[in-house]
Design an enzyme around this catalytic site. Structure first.
Site, PDB file in Angstrom:
ATOM      1  N   HIS A 262      23.915  32.166  46.048  1.00  0.00           N
ATOM      2  CA  HIS A 262      23.560  32.104  44.627  1.00  0.00           C
ATOM      3  C   HIS A 262      22.288  31.268  44.518  1.00  0.00           C
ATOM      4  CE1 HIS A 262      23.634  31.495  40.367  1.00  0.00           C
ATOM      5  NE2 HIS A 262      23.558  30.206  40.574  1.00  0.00           N
ATOM      6  N   ASP A 264      19.329  29.785  42.455  1.00  0.00           N
ATOM      7  CA  ASP A 264      18.843  29.552  41.101  1.00  0.00           C
ATOM      8  C   ASP A 264      17.348  29.861  41.052  1.00  0.00           C
ATOM      9  OD1 ASP A 264      21.238  28.707  39.768  1.00  0.00           O
ATOM     10  OD2 ASP A 264      21.197  26.962  41.085  1.00  0.00           O
ATOM     11  N   ASP A 374      27.377  32.019  37.765  1.00  0.00           N
ATOM     12  CA  ASP A 374      27.078  30.626  37.378  1.00  0.00           C
ATOM     13  C   ASP A 374      26.607  30.472  35.932  1.00  0.00           C
ATOM     14  OD1 ASP A 374      26.835  27.911  37.900  1.00  0.00           O
ATOM     15  OD2 ASP A 374      24.747  28.075  38.517  1.00  0.00           O
ATOM     16  N   HIS A 578      19.482  31.001  33.951  1.00  0.00           N
ATOM     17  CA  HIS A 578      20.493  30.059  33.430  1.00  0.00           C
ATOM     18  C   HIS A 578      20.225  28.584  33.708  1.00  0.00           C
ATOM     19  CE1 HIS A 578      22.465  31.130  37.399  1.00  0.00           C
ATOM     20  NE2 HIS A 578      22.557  29.812  37.439  1.00  0.00           N
TER      21      HIS A 578
HETATM   22 ZN    ZN Z   1      23.054  28.726  39.150  1.00  0.00          ZN
END
Ligand code: ZN
Length: 1000
Positions: A262, A264, A374, A578
């Site tokens: 994951h 970001d 997330d 996010h």
């Molecule tokens: Zn994240």
């Protein structure tokens, strides 16, 4: 038998740590290391390889914050290692505890081809198996000295979060840079013992299986000669073989492991670093896929794929090859894993349009799964958008972070505001960074709430956040628990394969209706106000740009800026990631975001100006109002331009007792000598808006120091202390505008209050210099309401005003788009905004009855991760709309967000499309993305009821079809009569029509 369990467990830990793990690399020789520090930002690979490095040795300091250093390592495989497996161990100075949050590297061969990424849990590079000895080794490492921001102790203010403030002191100490013999048997023994030991620890002490594992581990340790681990490892493994081959029980929970990182898209690192993080992880994962035939890796966020394609073509070549095997899987279907609370209707739709289209165009992959592990809560408008994009399933694990209530299901149907249901799975492993540890697998099995009727869950497996991905150790552990007594079974699978099984086994999943509210991170609706304003402004400008450019293309034959709009949309979508739109990134990210939004506005205003000039014509000396709103305005039709009709004239006078009165035929508003609104009287209804004895337009200041996650969280206790900002420096009248000035702390506020028809418009300019404070603007309303409506995507969602249960109490801060609306039957009030999202609504019982207070959240001042969050000048526009029905709230929301554009010109512009029912709101008018020239119109029912409407075009069309969001035809034919289409819409129903224009 005597109970020596703890003794054996302690023995297992010490022997593994101190004897067996160190024996994985029994022999090593140092590599020669040299380094070139790139002077500024990252350089192209060829430039890094061509630079002239200086010698450096292990133990030397390197790496200014956010710097890039190109290491070159050289060496010769010793002759005496012939027949062995040799690896380079490249430790840049890693701290094992935090993969993805510190220095990282990508290893290249001298020809520039990538080998794999280096991170704290993965710093080996295979040199050769069965080497001959004498081989020359030469590798290059593009190393990034990214600072640790989420430091220990956590959440402390740091200036490392922006290159401009981070300084230049080196952060890292070069550690082991060796060639070493890799003893695979010892490595396998480590994993055998880890898997047996971790499984054992999760089983009941009373279970026979636990003791079988304990005795087998003990016998294996007995077989290890601590002075010759390498010579005895196989014997130890042999003693574990039986317990590690006992199959799982038939009822064992079944875990579908999906290799994952994951990443970001920006967070504690800037966007440009994510470009490299993605390349490192992708290179790592393509290498792991080559090594292990069972492994499956899924990567989401089309933007990250596009970055690899654009910036790292050598990695892209490996990725596309791996995708063709079906084991490197494009997952999800969004441009980024965006926030879903704040993006507006069209932006949320375009996340899917651009995300899905990238995977379809590049790989022919049209995913039905939405992958958002997330994201900080899920708006109730999302299910309909997911369906309209051609998807039908959702994965997230974030709701497990809720602080108050435990969500009752892991697999269920999620129903949105329009009734669309989406098959949804929350991985019970409760992490997107599963590392195949026994306790994670056991937690997933124990935690799974749908036991008895369902058996499958998904585990995203690999280091995430800052990247890294799956390791060979995780893959090796997964192989051991594929079918192992006492453990859930683990199989590498694609998300689609998991969902197919989960759906097949669960005929009647439970249903959850309404938003998936995250009971945490509520302050992300307010932090970094300028990022949020940039987003809202960009969304509105994109609407205008598409509408007027399409109108100019159809009407005046003007060129439609397809490529430019495509690029700008992707920029705006990226910033909805996010950790960007929610305001939880480092200062660097938000500084760049502000600049990017300014550039977006400049470009879009130029597009709008050009289109409007083309439409307004050069003749005539009048002024045209271009109305981009989906409702008629001052007599100008929605989506058209014309001469505005006069508006309600307002008058101002001095108020008895101090202050001023603003009034027109619709409203009479009294502002007292404190600058507070003590009355807002709706003349047509004959009704007061402000709660008796209270005052609206009240600024309130709270201390705001959450227990952790400063930019993310506001904790409920913030409400315990409040200061009403009632002292004012000035209340004055300027024409028909009341000006109020206040100062508090180190900050100042100026407010301008004006009547605009049936609205009281309030412009609030804050020069904000507070620390750890929360600023709210309060409107106590004389309305008795159990619930209120907040605008969401393509409609609105209701929340209670009470706190009967812990579920309602936890929603003490929530998201709205352009309006919040409260009502009694027949009369309501809307509070409209141009750029704020956070708000709270509470009820008060007084002698005369119940009132409702709506408060909008203006500003916060957290100090982590950006120590200067929101310092400076901000301007907000709000409007109080007394007597507003829900349809009025919708309309005024559009008006406040789309300022009137007055353009010189004589030619009135007829709208391209007209809808005869104001309930049906057109959210987009554009030309089709395939550049065919077709006109695409998207609209929805906006009030939560039924609508029957006729949509008429002002251009001839050959054909009209209903489409999905990607503008692909859907079955069924719209009812057409000439240039009109008849429509019947269900509550909040979203429809896209595509008109192919006839030649004539
Ligand atoms: Zn994240």
């Amino acid at each position: 038998m005597h109970d020596d369990r703890t003794l054996v467990e302690a023995r297992l830990k010490r022997v593994l740590d101190e004897r067996i793990r160190p024996a994985v690399y029994p022999e090593s020789v140092p590599l020669e290391v040299s380094v070139w520090h790139a002077p500024g930002e990252p350089v192209p690979v060829a430039e890094g390889l061509a630079a002239t490095p200086e010698p450096i040795a292990a133990g030397a300091a390197w790496g200014a914050p956010w710097g890039t250093s190109w290491f070159t390592v050289t060496g010769t495989v010793p002759r005496e290692w012939a027949g062995r497996t040799v690896e380079a161990l490249l430790d840049l100075g890693f701290d094992e505890s935090m993969p993805g949050f510190q220095c990282e590297g990508l290893v290249y061969r001298p020809d520039g081809s990538p080998v794999k990424g280096l991170n704290p849990r993965n710093h080996w590079v295979r040199v050769g198996s069965l080497v001959e000895g004498g081989e020359q080794v030469r590798l290059h490492i593009e190393a990034a000295s990214n600072p640790v921001i989420l430091c220990h102790p956590r959440f402390q203010p740091t200036h490392l979060g922006d290159k401009e403030t981070a300084g230049s002191d080196p952060l890292y100490t070069l550690a082991r840079m060796d060639l070493a013999v890799f003893d695979e048997t010892v490595w396998q023994l480590v994993l055998d013992l880890e898997v047996a030991g971790e499984l054992m620890a999760e089983l009941p002490v009373e279970s026979a299986r636990r003791w079988e594992l304990l005795r087998a581990a003990e016998r294996a340790l007995d077989a290890v000669d601590l002075q010759d681990v390498n010579g005895t490892a196989q014997a130890a493994r042999d003693r574990l073989a039986e317990v590690l081959s006992s199959p799982a029980v038939p009822s064992a929970h079944r875990i579908s492991a999906v290799g994952h990182a994951h990443i970001d898209s920006a967070w504690l690192w800037p966007l440009r670093e994510t470009v490299r993080k993605v390349a490192r992880t992708a290179a790592n994962m393509t290498a792991l896929l080559e090594d292990d035939p069972d492994f499956v890796f899924a990567m989401s966020q089309a933007q990250q794929w596009a970055w690899i394609k654009e910036h790292r073509p050598e990695v892209w070549a490996k990725v596309t090859k791996a995708v063709a095997t079906g084991r490197f899987v494009p997952s999800g279907g969004m441009w980024v894993e965006s926030d879903t609370n704040m993006p507006g209707s069209e932006a949320m739709a375009r996340q899917f349009v651009h995300g899905k289209r990238f995977f379809i165009d590049e790989f022919g992959v049209d995913n039905e799964e939405v992958w958002l592990p997330d994201t900080f809560g899920f708006a109730a408008g999302l299910p309909q958008i997911i369906k309209a994009a051609g998807s039908k399933r959702l994965l997230t694990q974030k709701i497990s972070w809720s602080q108050t209530n435990t969500f009752p299901h892991h697999t269920f149907l999620w129903e949105g505001i329009d009734g669309t249901r989406i098959f949804t799975h929350f991985p019970p492993v409760d992490t997107y960074n599963c590392s195949m540890q026994g306790r994670e697998l056991a937690h997933a099995a124990r935690n799974f709430k749908d036991k008895g009727v369902a058996r499958h869950s998904l585990a995203p497996t690999g280091w995430g956040d800052g990247g890294g991905g799956t390791t060979r150790e995780m893959v090796a552990k997964a192989a051991r628990v594929r079918d192992l007594e006492g453990s859930p079974t683990v199989t590498w699978e694609t998300p689609a394969d998991f969902f197919a099984k989960a759906e097949a086994e669960y005929a009647h999943p439970p249903v959850w209706i309404g938003e998936l509210y995250l009971e945490l991170h509520r302050a992300t609706l307010t932090s970094q106000a300028k990022t949020k304003q940039g987003n809202r402004r960009s969304e509105m400008l994109l609407r205008e740009a598409e509408l007027w450019a399409a109108t100019a293309a159809v009407r005046a034959g003007a060129p439609y800026p397809y490529a430019q709009l495509d690029r700008i949309w992707k920029t705006v979508l990226l910033h909805q990631f996010h950790d960007i739109l929610p305001g939880s990134s480092i200062a660097w990210v938000h500084r760049e975001a502000r600049r990017t939004y300014e550039e977006v506005a400049r470009e879009l205003n130029a597009v709008i100006d050009a289109a409007q000039r083309a439409l307004a014509g050069s003749q005539g000396d009048g002024t045209l109002l271009f109305n981009a709103a989906p409702h008629a305005r001052h007599g100008v039709p929605a989506g058209g331009a014309g001469r505005p009709s006069p508006t309600y004239a307002s008058r101002a006078r001095v108020r008895d007792g101090g202050g001023y009165v603003l009034e027109n035929d619709l409203l009479r508003v009294e502002i007292d000598d404190r600058g507070l609104v003590v009355s807002a009287y709706d003349r047509s209804a004959g009704r007061e808006t402000v709660a008796p004895g209270r005052a609206a337009n009240l600024l309130q200041l709270h201390p705001d120091f959450p227990n952790k996650w400063d930019a993310w969280d506001v904790d409920e206790f913030y409400r315990n202390t409040v200061t009403d900002l009632v002292d004012c420096d000035e209340v004055s009248l300027d024409g028909e505008t009341v000006r109020v000035r206040r100062s508090f702390g180190r900050s100042r506020v100026t407010q301008l209050l004006t009547l605009a028809g049936g609205r009281l418009d309030i412009v609030t300019e804050v020069d904000w210099h507070e620390t750890e404070k929360f600023l709210k603007l309060a409107f106590p309303l004389d309305v008795h309401a159990d619930r209120y409506a907040s605008e969401s995507q393509y409609g609105h969602t209701f929340r209670p005003t009470h706190t009967n249960t812990s579920w309602e109490a936890a929603k003490f801060e929530a998201c709205n788009h352009r309006f919040v609306h409260v009502e009694e039957p027949g009369w309501g009030v809307a509070l409209v905004n141009d750029s704020t999202y956070g708000h709270d609504v509470t009820r008060t019982v007084e002698a005369h009855g119940t009132t409702t207070t709506v408060r909008v959240s203006l500003l916060r001042a957290p100090r982590f991760p950006d120590p200067e969050t929101d310092q400076g000048v901000h301007t907000f526009r709000h409007a109080l709309v007394p007597g507003a029905a829900i349809g009025d709230a919708v309309r005024e929301g559009w008006f406040v967000n789309l300022p009137e554009r007055l353009v010189p010109g004589g030619a009135e512009v007829e709208p391209l499309v007209t809808v005869d029912d104001d309930t049906v709101v057109v959210t987009a008018v554009k030309l089709a993305d395939d550049e065919s020239g077709d006109v695409v119109v998207r609209f929805h029912e906006s009030r939560g009821g039924r609508a029957r409407a006729t949509l008429t075009t002002a251009f001839p069309f050959a054909d009209v079809v209903a489409t999905d969001l990607l503008e692909r035809p859907l079955p069924g034919e719209p009812r057409r009569d000439g240039n009109a289409v008849s429509l019947t819409l269900r509550p909040f129903e979203l429809v896209t029509l595509r008109f192919s224009r006839s030649a004539g």
